[in-house]
Design an enzyme around this catalytic site. Structure first.
Site, PDB file in Angstrom:
ATOM      1  N   ARG A 252      41.198  12.038 -61.417  1.00 11.04           N
ATOM      2  CA  ARG A 252      40.338  11.670 -62.553  1.00 11.04           C
ATOM      3  C   ARG A 252      41.099  11.804 -63.865  1.00 11.04           C
ATOM      4  O   ARG A 252      40.880  11.032 -64.805  1.00 11.04           O
ATOM      5  CB  ARG A 252      39.072  12.549 -62.542  1.00 11.04           C
ATOM      6  CG  ARG A 252      38.003  12.012 -63.480  1.00 11.04           C
ATOM      7  CD  ARG A 252      36.683  12.712 -63.280  1.00 11.04           C
ATOM      8  NE  ARG A 252      36.752  14.132 -63.609  1.00 11.04           N
ATOM      9  CZ  ARG A 252      35.804  15.010 -63.328  1.00 11.04           C
ATOM     10  NH1 ARG A 252      34.700  14.626 -62.704  1.00 11.04           N
ATOM     11  NH2 ARG A 252      35.929  16.273 -63.661  1.00 11.04           N
TER      12      ARG A 252
ATOM     13  N   LYS B 169      36.837  11.229 -68.758  1.00 12.89           N
ATOM     14  CA  LYS B 169      36.547  12.532 -69.373  1.00 12.89           C
ATOM     15  C   LYS B 169      37.412  12.694 -70.618  1.00 12.89           C
ATOM     16  O   LYS B 169      38.480  13.318 -70.568  1.00 12.89           O
ATOM     17  CB  LYS B 169      36.828  13.630 -68.327  1.00 12.89           C
ATOM     18  CG  LYS B 169      36.152  14.950 -68.623  1.00 12.89           C
ATOM     19  CD  LYS B 169      36.125  15.808 -67.374  1.00 12.89           C
ATOM     20  CE  LYS B 169      35.706  17.232 -67.659  1.00 12.89           C
ATOM     21  NZ  LYS B 169      34.349  17.386 -68.128  1.00 12.89           N
TER      22      LYS B 169
ATOM     23  N   GLU C 109      23.081  10.519 -67.569  1.00  9.07           N
ATOM     24  CA  GLU C 109      23.846  11.770 -67.526  1.00  9.07           C
ATOM     25  C   GLU C 109      22.981  12.927 -68.043  1.00  9.07           C
ATOM     26  O   GLU C 109      22.127  12.738 -68.911  1.00  9.07           O
ATOM     27  CB  GLU C 109      25.081  11.590 -68.411  1.00  9.07           C
ATOM     28  CG  GLU C 109      26.180  12.594 -68.223  1.00  9.07           C
ATOM     29  CD  GLU C 109      26.982  12.446 -66.935  1.00  9.07           C
ATOM     30  OE1 GLU C 109      26.404  12.690 -65.864  1.00  9.07           O
ATOM     31  OE2 GLU C 109      28.179  12.120 -67.010  1.00  9.07           O
TER      32      GLU C 109
HETATM   33  N1  PLP Z   1      29.356  14.739 -66.414  1.00  7.99           N
HETATM   34  C1  PLP Z   1      29.982  15.136 -67.524  1.00  7.99           C
HETATM   35  C2  PLP Z   1      29.745  14.392 -68.777  1.00  7.99           C
HETATM   36  C3  PLP Z   1      30.839  16.241 -67.472  1.00  7.99           C
HETATM   37  O1  PLP Z   1      31.461  16.676 -68.575  1.00  7.99           O
HETATM   38  C4  PLP Z   1      31.029  16.909 -66.249  1.00  7.99           C
HETATM   39  C5  PLP Z   1      31.961  18.032 -66.162  1.00  7.99           C
HETATM   40  O2  PLP Z   1      33.069  17.909 -65.722  1.00  7.99           O
HETATM   41  C6  PLP Z   1      30.354  16.452 -65.127  1.00  7.99           C
HETATM   42  C7  PLP Z   1      29.524  15.361 -65.238  1.00  7.99           C
HETATM   43  C8  PLP Z   1      30.535  17.111 -63.806  1.00  7.99           C
HETATM   44  O3  PLP Z   1      31.744  16.734 -63.203  1.00  7.99           O
HETATM   45  P1  PLP Z   1      32.493  17.715 -62.203  1.00  7.99           P
HETATM   46  O4  PLP Z   1      31.528  18.037 -61.138  1.00  7.99           O
HETATM   47  O5  PLP Z   1      33.628  16.916 -61.699  1.00  7.99           O
HETATM   48  O6  PLP Z   1      32.886  18.887 -62.987  1.00  7.99           O
HETATM   49  C1  COI Z   2      32.766  21.019 -66.503  1.00  8.28           C
HETATM   50  O1  COI Z   2      31.756  21.093 -65.812  1.00  8.28           O
HETATM   51  O2  COI Z   2      33.884  21.368 -66.079  1.00  8.28           O
HETATM   52  C2  COI Z   2      32.710  20.486 -67.829  1.00  8.28           C
HETATM   53  O3  COI Z   2      33.709  19.967 -68.271  1.00  8.28           O
HETATM   54  C3  COI Z   2      31.475  20.606 -68.581  1.00  8.28           C
HETATM   55  C4  COI Z   2      31.642  21.065 -70.001  1.00  8.28           C
HETATM   56  C5  COI Z   2      32.061  22.480 -70.123  1.00  8.28           C
HETATM   57  C6  COI Z   2      32.385  20.112 -70.859  1.00  8.28           C
END
Ligand code: PLP
Ligand code: COI
Length: 344
Positions: free
Chosen positions: A82, A185, A221
């Site tokens: 990612r 991200k 989201e």
């Molecule tokens: N959506 C957003 C906008 C986020 O910042 C995050 C955090 O990383 C997630 C979803 C969840 O993604 P992940 O499960 O890969 O941490």
């Molecule tokens: C995460 O879940 O790792 C995120 O990046 C969420 C937030 C702290 C930006």
């Protein structure tokens, strides 16, 4: 190794200083060696591209200390992939997966004394970031980049931990544009969410739940986390090009199937909110954070999911399954864990 004297079980999701961070610079078309430093500062030219035109991306992943004392990192190759997509999305140099993983291993090992004990339920949050560092004033991609990775021990993201939290929803705010950067991200997405996020907090909610930015009809989201719902033994999560493909959500989908649930990834109409049995936010930081109430700020409608102040049964099962794999209490059937060898 010296005990850092941290009250592990009272940690929230905030920054605690650790010993070292690691860095790697992209210059003259190639990545250099991994450098280790104890400085928390990054020397930056005032004309660096990241400062003016937002060339910045980041990741978030965790390391866990098991009951057996082993250190497990969860699905870091997925974060690495990612990180590449985010870099490509804003024209930065993509870091190869193996180099990313090498940096993760190194920064975790160097800060092993900050990995919380098993009993605390806390973990070590790993934060990689990439910035465009070469000086310029023209709006164009930088020529040089830096990746920095630091770690910090963390507890629950929402203050209530695994207790149902309250969220609000409003059509007044978009996190990202319909064909914009929602699925990668990058820092800009989070800057754009601060206004709505602060409004949610000021009104006493944990987070703002966004509808899709095009039709304002479908659930999108959930702050900095994905959204999922449970209905009729089915795990339902939005398919949307404006949400970040969450590694936690992807893992929960797999675990849901393992637990005998059906899985649907599809647009979720707003009106469906009243039909769900359980709803939750999910992400690396949020893990699985059950939602007890959604208030629609625009029309006064409220949707409640928890009468007794506890998480629903399926959300609890999913949470336990995920945490079980992460802490090594359940077999790693899907090959999600890398054990990092540490000399302690
Ligand atoms: N959506 C957003 C906008 C986020 O910042 C995050 C955090 O990383 C997630 C979803 C969840 O993604 P992940 O499960 O890969 O941490
Ligand atoms: C995460 O879940 O790792 C995120 O990046 C969420 C937030 C702290 C930006």
């Amino acid at each position: 190794m010296k005990d850092p004297q941290i009250d592990w079980s009272s940690l929230g999701f905030s920054y605690t200083p650790t010993d070292y961070n690691v860095r790697c610079t992209f210059k003259d078309g190639k990545w250099g060696e991994i450098e280790v430093t104890d400085s928390v500062y990054i020397p930056l030219h005032m004309a660096a591209a990241c400062l003016h035109y937002g060339q910045e991306s980041f990741e978030g992943l965790k390391a866990f200390r098991g009951k057996d004392g082993k250190i497990r990192v969860f699905r870091m190759e997925e974060n690495a992939k990612r990180f590449i997509r985010s870099a490509e999305g804003i024209k930065m140099a993509p870091m190869p997966v193996e180099l990313f993983c090498e940096m993760v291993r190194k920064v975790v090992k160097l800060n092993a004394r900050f990995i919380p004990p098993y009993e605390s339920g806390a973990s070590l949050y790993i934060r990689p970031l990439e910035i465009g560092i070469s000086p310029q004033v023209g709006v164009a991609p930088a020529k040089e980049y830096m990746v920095v990775m630091f770690v910090t021990p963390v507890g629950p993201y929402f203050k209530d931990g695994f207790k149902p939290t309250k969220v609000c929803l409003s059509r007044e705010y978009d996190r990202v544009a319909p064909k914009g950067t929602g699925s990668i991200k990058i820092g800009g997405n989070y800057a754009a969410s601060l206004y709505a996020g602060q409004k949610a907090h000021d009104l006493g909610y944990s987070v703002m739940l966004y509808l899709d930015p095009k039709d304002k009809t479908y659930i999108d989201e959930c702050g900095a986390a994905n959204f999922f719902a449970i209905k009729d033994n089915t795990y339902i999560t939005p398919s949307s090009e404006t949400v970040l493909p969450s590694i936690t959500n992807m893992s929960l989908e797999t675990l849901a199937k393992d637990l005998g649930l059906k899985v649907e990834r599809r647009p979720i109409h707003y009106d469906e909110l009243e039909t769900f049995e359980e709803v939750s936010a999910c992400g690396t930081a949020a893990v699985c954070s059950p939602i007890g109430l959604i208030d629609d700020l625009d029309n006064g409608r409220s949707f409640t999911y928890s009468e007794n102040g506890e998480a629903g049964p399926k959300t609890t099962e999913l949470y336990n399954a995920l945490r079980g794999v992460q802490y090594g209490d359940r077999p790693d059937e899907h090959g999600w864990i890398e054990i990092i060898e540490i000399d302690e």
